[in-house]
Design a protein around this motif. Sequence first.
Motif, short mmCIF file in Angstrom:
data_model
loop_
_atom_site.label_atom_id
_atom_site.label_comp_id
_atom_site.label_asym_id
_atom_site.label_seq_id
_atom_site.Cartn_x
_atom_site.Cartn_y
_atom_site.Cartn_z
N TYR A 31 0.84 -1.21 0.00
CA TYR A 31 0.00 0.00 0.00
C TYR A 31 0.86 1.25 0.00
O TYR A 31 0.61 2.20 -0.76
CB TYR A 31 -0.91 -0.04 1.22
CG TYR A 31 -1.66 1.25 1.49
CD1 TYR A 31 -2.76 1.60 0.72
CD2 TYR A 31 -1.26 2.10 2.51
CE1 TYR A 31 -3.45 2.78 0.97
CE2 TYR A 31 -1.95 3.28 2.77
CZ TYR A 31 -3.03 3.61 2.00
OH TYR A 31 -3.72 4.78 2.24
N GLY A 34 2.45 1.94 -3.35
CA GLY A 34 1.49 2.52 -4.28
C GLY A 34 1.33 4.02 -4.06
O GLY A 34 1.26 4.80 -5.02
N LEU A 35 1.30 4.43 -2.80
CA LEU A 35 1.24 5.86 -2.50
C LEU A 35 2.51 6.57 -2.94
O LEU A 35 2.46 7.73 -3.38
CB LEU A 35 1.03 6.07 -1.00
CG LEU A 35 -0.32 5.63 -0.42
CD1 LEU A 35 -0.37 5.92 1.08
CD2 LEU A 35 -1.48 6.33 -1.13
N ALA A 38 2.11 7.29 -6.60
CA ALA A 38 1.15 8.36 -6.83
C ALA A 38 1.75 9.72 -6.44
O ALA A 38 1.60 10.71 -7.18
CB ALA A 38 -0.13 8.10 -6.03
N PRO A 153 -5.50 -4.82 -3.62
CA PRO A 153 -4.18 -4.21 -3.36
C PRO A 153 -3.24 -4.27 -4.57
O PRO A 153 -2.49 -3.32 -4.82
CB PRO A 153 -3.63 -5.05 -2.19
CG PRO A 153 -4.84 -5.55 -1.49
CD PRO A 153 -5.84 -5.81 -2.58
N GLN A 156 -4.35 -1.61 -7.08
CA GLN A 156 -3.94 -0.28 -6.64
C GLN A 156 -2.46 -0.05 -6.88
O GLN A 156 -2.05 1.02 -7.35
CB GLN A 156 -4.29 -0.10 -5.16
CG GLN A 156 -5.78 -0.10 -4.89
CD GLN A 156 -6.10 -0.20 -3.41
OE1 GLN A 156 -5.38 -0.84 -2.64
NE2 GLN A 156 -7.18 0.43 -3.00
N TYR A 157 -1.65 -1.04 -6.57
CA TYR A 157 -0.20 -0.94 -6.75
C TYR A 157 0.16 -0.75 -8.22
O TYR A 157 0.90 0.17 -8.59
CB TYR A 157 0.46 -2.19 -6.18
CG TYR A 157 1.96 -2.26 -6.39
CD1 TYR A 157 2.83 -1.73 -5.45
CD2 TYR A 157 2.50 -2.88 -7.52
CE1 TYR A 157 4.21 -1.80 -5.64
CE2 TYR A 157 3.87 -2.95 -7.72
CZ TYR A 157 4.72 -2.41 -6.77
OH TYR A 157 6.08 -2.48 -6.96
N ALA A 160 -1.04 2.66 -9.94
CA ALA A 160 -0.18 3.80 -9.63
C ALA A 160 1.18 3.66 -10.32
O ALA A 160 1.73 4.64 -10.84
CB ALA A 160 0.00 3.93 -8.12
N ALA A 221 -4.38 8.70 -9.23
CA ALA A 221 -3.70 7.53 -8.67
C ALA A 221 -3.86 7.47 -7.15
O ALA A 221 -4.05 6.39 -6.58
CB ALA A 221 -2.21 7.56 -9.05
N THR A 225 -5.60 4.42 -5.19
CA THR A 225 -4.69 3.67 -4.33
C THR A 225 -5.13 3.71 -2.87
O THR A 225 -5.05 2.70 -2.16
CB THR A 225 -3.26 4.21 -4.46
OG1 THR A 225 -2.86 4.14 -5.84
CG2 THR A 225 -2.28 3.41 -3.62
N SER A 226 -5.58 4.87 -2.41
CA SER A 226 -6.00 5.00 -1.01
C SER A 226 -7.47 4.66 -0.79
O SER A 226 -7.91 4.51 0.35
CB SER A 226 -5.72 6.42 -0.51
OG SER A 226 -6.48 7.36 -1.25
N SER A 227 -8.25 4.59 -1.88
CA SER A 227 -9.69 4.26 -1.86
C SER A 227 -10.56 5.36 -1.27
O SER A 227 -11.78 5.20 -1.21
CB SER A 227 -9.95 2.95 -1.08
OG SER A 227 -9.33 1.87 -1.73
#
Length: 308
Positions: A31, A34-35, A38, A153, A156-157, A160, A221, A225-227
Motif C-alpha cells: 500500500y 502505491g502511495l 502516486a 491491493p 492499486q499498486y 499507480a 492515482a 490507491t488509497s480508496s
Amino acid sequence: MSERPWLIGASALLVIALIALPLAVQGFWLYSLGLCFANGLGVLAVTFLVRYAGEVSIGHSFFVAAGAYTVAIADRSFGLSALVSVWPAVALGVLLGIGFAFPSRKLSGIYLAVTTMALALALPELILQAGPWTGGFEGLYVSRELLPGVPKPLQQYYFALAALVVATAMLGRFRQSRQGLALLTARSHPAAAEAFGIGRDWARVSAMGISGGLGAASGAALAFTSSTVSPNSFTLWTSIFLLVGSVVSVYGLTLGRALLGGAFVTLVPQLLAGSGDWIPILYGVALLAVILAGHYLPRWRAAGGSAS
C-alpha cells in the motif's frame, strides 16, 4: 546523448524490479509503495514547472485534488472505474492549469508562488462548498475495481506504478520533441525564443497546463490507491510536501528521481510517526541530508574519476 542508452536500460531494469516487487512484499508496504508512485507523479508535476518554466508552485494540491475528486465522483455518480476516469481527470487538470496560468502569465518568482499558494488555501473551502458532489467533510469512497478477480491491493499498486511509468516515459519523449525544446528555449533564452516566434507567455501557460495535468494524474492515482478522498488530504501542507519532494529529487524528471521524491514524501513521515515532538527536527535533518547528498555526490564521483 551518450548517457541516454544507459539511462534507458537502468529505467527498464527498475520497472522490471518494481513489477516483480509484489512477490516479496504485501500488506502495508504494498500500500505504501502505491502511495509512493502516486506522490511521485505529484513531484513530477512540480518539477516540470520548475524545469520548463523556471517557476515554483506552492499550490499544486489544487490540481491533485481535481484529479482525485474527478475519479471519486465518476466512481460514485457514474459507475466508472479509475481506468476510464483518469483520462477526463488529466484533461481537467490541463484545463485548470491553463485557466490559472493565463491571467497570471505576467507574474513570476515569488509573486507567482504566492498566487499558487492562494489556490491551496482556498481549496478545502471549495471542496466543502461543493459538498453534494464532493461529500463534504466525510469525503468520498472509491470502490469500483479495475479488473474482477484480481486482488484490490495489486490493482492499486500496479495502477499507480503504470501511471508513473507512462508519465516519465512521455516526459522523456517530450524532452526530445520540438515543443519541449521550445519551452526550454523560452525559459533559458527568452530573447532568442521571441526572435523565433516563441512567446514566453505562451511557454508559461503551456508549462502550467502540462504540470496541472500531471498533478491531476497524481490525484487520480492517489484516489484509487488509497480508496478515499477527503479535504484533509489536500491542504497547503500537501503542496509544500510536493515541493519538498521535488527538491529531494534534485528536480529530475526520470523514473528514479520521481521515486526518490515520492518515497521521501510518503515513507519518511511514516517512519518518523512514532518520534513524537522530534518529528519536525528529524524530518528537517533527513531533508538536509538528502539535499546535501544530491548536491555533493556527483562532485565526489567526478573528483574520484579525475584522481584515478
